[in-house]
Enzyme design. Structure first.
Site, PDB file in Angstrom:
ATOM      1  N   LEU A  56      26.252  43.204  45.860  1.00  0.00           N
ATOM      2  CA  LEU A  56      24.978  43.925  45.732  1.00  0.00           C
ATOM      3  C   LEU A  56      24.389  44.283  47.094  1.00  0.00           C
ATOM      4  O   LEU A  56      23.468  45.079  47.182  1.00  0.00           O
ATOM      5  CB  LEU A  56      23.980  43.089  44.919  1.00  0.00           C
ATOM      6  CG  LEU A  56      24.445  42.687  43.511  1.00  0.00           C
ATOM      7  CD1 LEU A  56      23.374  41.857  42.807  1.00  0.00           C
ATOM      8  CD2 LEU A  56      24.801  43.914  42.680  1.00  0.00           C
ATOM      9  N   ASP A 145      34.056  34.608  49.433  1.00  0.00           N
ATOM     10  CA  ASP A 145      34.811  35.852  49.244  1.00  0.00           C
ATOM     11  C   ASP A 145      34.885  36.701  50.509  1.00  0.00           C
ATOM     12  O   ASP A 145      33.872  36.933  51.173  1.00  0.00           O
ATOM     13  CB  ASP A 145      34.184  36.691  48.125  1.00  0.00           C
ATOM     14  CG  ASP A 145      35.018  37.931  47.841  1.00  0.00           C
ATOM     15  OD1 ASP A 145      36.244  37.823  47.867  1.00  0.00           O
ATOM     16  OD2 ASP A 145      34.429  39.000  47.618  1.00  0.00           O
ATOM     17  N   HIS A 172      39.156  34.074  47.349  1.00  0.00           N
ATOM     18  CA  HIS A 172      39.852  35.276  47.802  1.00  0.00           C
ATOM     19  C   HIS A 172      41.127  34.772  48.469  1.00  0.00           C
ATOM     20  O   HIS A 172      41.093  34.317  49.611  1.00  0.00           O
ATOM     21  CB  HIS A 172      38.951  36.029  48.788  1.00  0.00           C
ATOM     22  CG  HIS A 172      39.559  37.245  49.402  1.00  0.00           C
ATOM     23  ND1 HIS A 172      38.898  38.456  49.481  1.00  0.00           N
ATOM     24  CD2 HIS A 172      40.762  37.450  49.999  1.00  0.00           C
ATOM     25  CE1 HIS A 172      39.667  39.333  50.092  1.00  0.00           C
ATOM     26  NE2 HIS A 172      40.800  38.754  50.428  1.00  0.00           N
ATOM     27  N   HIS A 225      40.435  38.682  42.269  1.00  0.00           N
ATOM     28  CA  HIS A 225      41.193  39.942  42.428  1.00  0.00           C
ATOM     29  C   HIS A 225      42.670  39.778  42.777  1.00  0.00           C
ATOM     30  O   HIS A 225      43.124  40.192  43.831  1.00  0.00           O
ATOM     31  CB  HIS A 225      40.501  40.868  43.435  1.00  0.00           C
ATOM     32  CG  HIS A 225      39.999  40.205  44.704  1.00  0.00           C
ATOM     33  ND1 HIS A 225      40.781  39.392  45.479  1.00  0.00           N
ATOM     34  CD2 HIS A 225      38.787  40.246  45.303  1.00  0.00           C
ATOM     35  CE1 HIS A 225      40.072  38.975  46.517  1.00  0.00           C
ATOM     36  NE2 HIS A 225      38.856  39.465  46.421  1.00  0.00           N
ATOM     37  N   ASN A 273      40.560  45.395  49.903  1.00  0.00           N
ATOM     38  CA  ASN A 273      41.176  44.118  50.227  1.00  0.00           C
ATOM     39  C   ASN A 273      41.010  43.159  49.055  1.00  0.00           C
ATOM     40  O   ASN A 273      39.878  42.854  48.677  1.00  0.00           O
ATOM     41  CB  ASN A 273      40.505  43.528  51.480  1.00  0.00           C
ATOM     42  CG  ASN A 273      41.370  42.513  52.173  1.00  0.00           C
ATOM     43  OD1 ASN A 273      42.518  42.292  51.769  1.00  0.00           O
ATOM     44  ND2 ASN A 273      40.842  41.873  53.200  1.00  0.00           N
ATOM     45  N   ASP A 300      34.903  43.853  41.582  1.00  0.00           N
ATOM     46  CA  ASP A 300      34.846  43.790  43.056  1.00  0.00           C
ATOM     47  C   ASP A 300      34.144  45.056  43.597  1.00  0.00           C
ATOM     48  O   ASP A 300      34.499  45.573  44.655  1.00  0.00           O
ATOM     49  CB  ASP A 300      36.233  43.621  43.683  1.00  0.00           C
ATOM     50  CG  ASP A 300      36.175  43.222  45.154  1.00  0.00           C
ATOM     51  OD1 ASP A 300      35.076  42.879  45.650  1.00  0.00           O
ATOM     52  OD2 ASP A 300      37.231  43.268  45.819  1.00  0.00           O
ATOM     53  N   HIS A 304      29.784  51.119  50.064  1.00  0.00           N
ATOM     54  CA  HIS A 304      29.684  51.275  51.514  1.00  0.00           C
ATOM     55  C   HIS A 304      28.962  52.581  51.831  1.00  0.00           C
ATOM     56  O   HIS A 304      28.962  53.507  51.020  1.00  0.00           O
ATOM     57  CB  HIS A 304      31.080  51.330  52.155  1.00  0.00           C
ATOM     58  CG  HIS A 304      31.771  49.998  52.202  1.00  0.00           C
ATOM     59  ND1 HIS A 304      31.316  48.943  52.953  1.00  0.00           N
ATOM     60  CD2 HIS A 304      32.895  49.554  51.583  1.00  0.00           C
ATOM     61  CE1 HIS A 304      32.128  47.910  52.795  1.00  0.00           C
ATOM     62  NE2 HIS A 304      33.089  48.243  51.964  1.00  0.00           N
TER      63      HIS A 304
HETATM   64 ZN   LIG Z   1      37.463  39.354  47.945  1.00  0.00          ZN
END
Ligand SMILES: [Zn+2]
Length: 421
Positions: A56, A145, A172, A225, A273, A300, A304
């Site tokens: 967020l 993460d 991650h 992920h 990623n 995920d 940006h």
């Molecule tokens: Zn991640």
């Protein structure tokens, strides 16, 4: 105000039901007032989706996104609950920041926010965060993460605390020393483009280590992920060993491959990623959703600013803005016969709910998502509610979209201007 959803296919994995029926939301008919009717023939209705993994950006990166803006995007995407990753500034490693995020979410009144707390202070991988305090403040899981926890002894310690608090660690899984400066999957496409790659083994080795630490500590490890066929195989074997291990996949890794970086060449919106992998990996991930090895589909979602993507591939930020395209790309794969619809709905509802240990009642009995599985529409990021327009699906025609959500009994129509069909 009560609402009658008429004639939809209601898929409710919490209730174990899937049938065409009417659904009455918000109170009963005993007050004598007729409910508002929503004609929903041909639509699919499911419990409001839960996004177990999103960014967020607030506090600290409001130029990328805010709690209010990104939760509005989530709601439009069909997610009535989102779990907010802690890589903000300051990060979610203290009570005040967690409470700030919860207050912003409450004030916005869009998707409900469940914060994820840091594993280590400042996500620096040196010293454990005050995990008990974060749990008390409302965090539903722990994660650093984006910064894989390198020190195995510290991870063991973190897992012991998390197990005592009965909360999962969402990791991650990556080996940064091996991924190095890789900006995409290491393979034929990276060679062709002359870009440094991240080998699959960087993810696989980390998954292997963390599964063994889950075995050692009894802590629930949730692999974030997952992107590789070999990593998924390790999760499959961990489940056969009855270890407390679950995993998630993103809609992006189910829909796209490293070839997306070629179209157009050096497409920075496909830089994410873990990186988009090969077609063989993508097929394995699809099979993993369908056979239940993959418990959760999580976006995920990573908005940006355009300046962070309008640059050389090496310099571009990792991440995809996908809150508003996730359900569309998943439904497109359902329409193609790749993904099983009921498994997709489970992976967006009971799957994430069981990872964070919340029941339907705790998540909001009156939250629903309404999907038109047949409508075709073309993705136009300039119309996103998200501040992040960084989508590799720009211009892609998808089949199926969210038409409305019901949050705590309140209906929001997302009838979109961008519908083309
Ligand atoms: Zn991640």
């Amino acid at each position: 105000m009560s609402l009658l959803i008429r004639g939809a296919r209601v898929i409710d994995p919490f209730a174990g039901s899937d049938e065409v029926r009417d659904l009455l939301v918000g109170g009963d008919r005993s007050n004598g007032r007729e409910p508002e009717v929503f004609e929903a023939e041909g639509l699919i209705v499911a419990p409001g989706f839960i996004d177990l993994h999103c960014h967020l950006r607030e506090p600290g990166f409001e130029y990328k996104g805010t709690v209010a803006g990104e939760t509005a995007a989530a709601l439009r995407g069909g997610f009535t609950t989102v779990c907010a990753m802690p890589n903000t500034n300051p990060p979610h490693d203290n009570r005040a920041t967690v409470e700030f995020v919860l207050q912003q979410a409450e004030a916005a009144g869009n998707a409900r926010v469940l914060p994820i707390g840091c594993v280590t202070k400042g996500r620096a991988g040196q010293e454990l965060a005050e995990m008990a305090e974060l749990a008390e403040a409302g965090c539903v899981a722990f994660s650093d993460d984006g910064s894989p926890l390198a020190d195995p002894a510290l991870m063991r310690h973190a897992m012991e605390y998390a197990a005592a608090l009965r909360l999962p660690i969402i990791e991650h899984c990556d080996t940064p020393e091996l991924s190095g400066k890789g900006v995409m999957h290491e393979g034929l496409v990276s060679s062709r483009l002359g870009l440094p790659g991240q080998p699959s083994q960087a993810e696989v080795a980390s998954i292997a280590r963390n599964i063994e630490l889950a075995a050692l500590t009894g802590c629930h490890l949730h692999v974030a992920h997952i992107s590789t066929a070999d990593g998924l195989e390790l999760v499959r074997r961990a489940k056969e060993r009855d270890l407390p291990v679950t995993c998630e996949v993103t809609p992006s890794h189910l829909f796209l491959t490293d070839e997306t970086v070629l179209a157009p060449p050096y497409n920075t919106n496909a830089k994410v990623n873990p990186p988009l992998r090969t077609e063989a990996d993508r097929k394995a991930l699809i099979a993993g959703v369908n056979d239940g090895t993959i418990d959760v589909i999580a976006t995920d979602h990573a908005p940006h600013a355009w300046t962070e993507k309008e640059c050389e591939f090496d310099q571009a930020a990792f991440g995809i803005s996908c809150a508003e395209t996730a359900v569309g790309s998943l439904m497109t794969q359902v329409a193609r016969g790749e993904l099983d619809l009921r498994r997709v709905v489970e992976a967006l509802t009971v799957g994430p709910a069981s990872v964070i240990g919340l029941s339907r009642e705790q998540l909001g009995d009156e939250s629903w998502v309404l999907i038109d599985p047949a409508v075709e529409w073309t993705v136009d990021p300039s119309r996103f509610l998200s501040l992040g327009r960084n989508s590799p699906l720009d211009g892609t025609t998808l089949t199926g979209r969210v038409v409305a959500t019901i949050q705590d009994g309140r209906l929001t129509r997302h009838d979109a201007v961008e519908v083309t069909a």
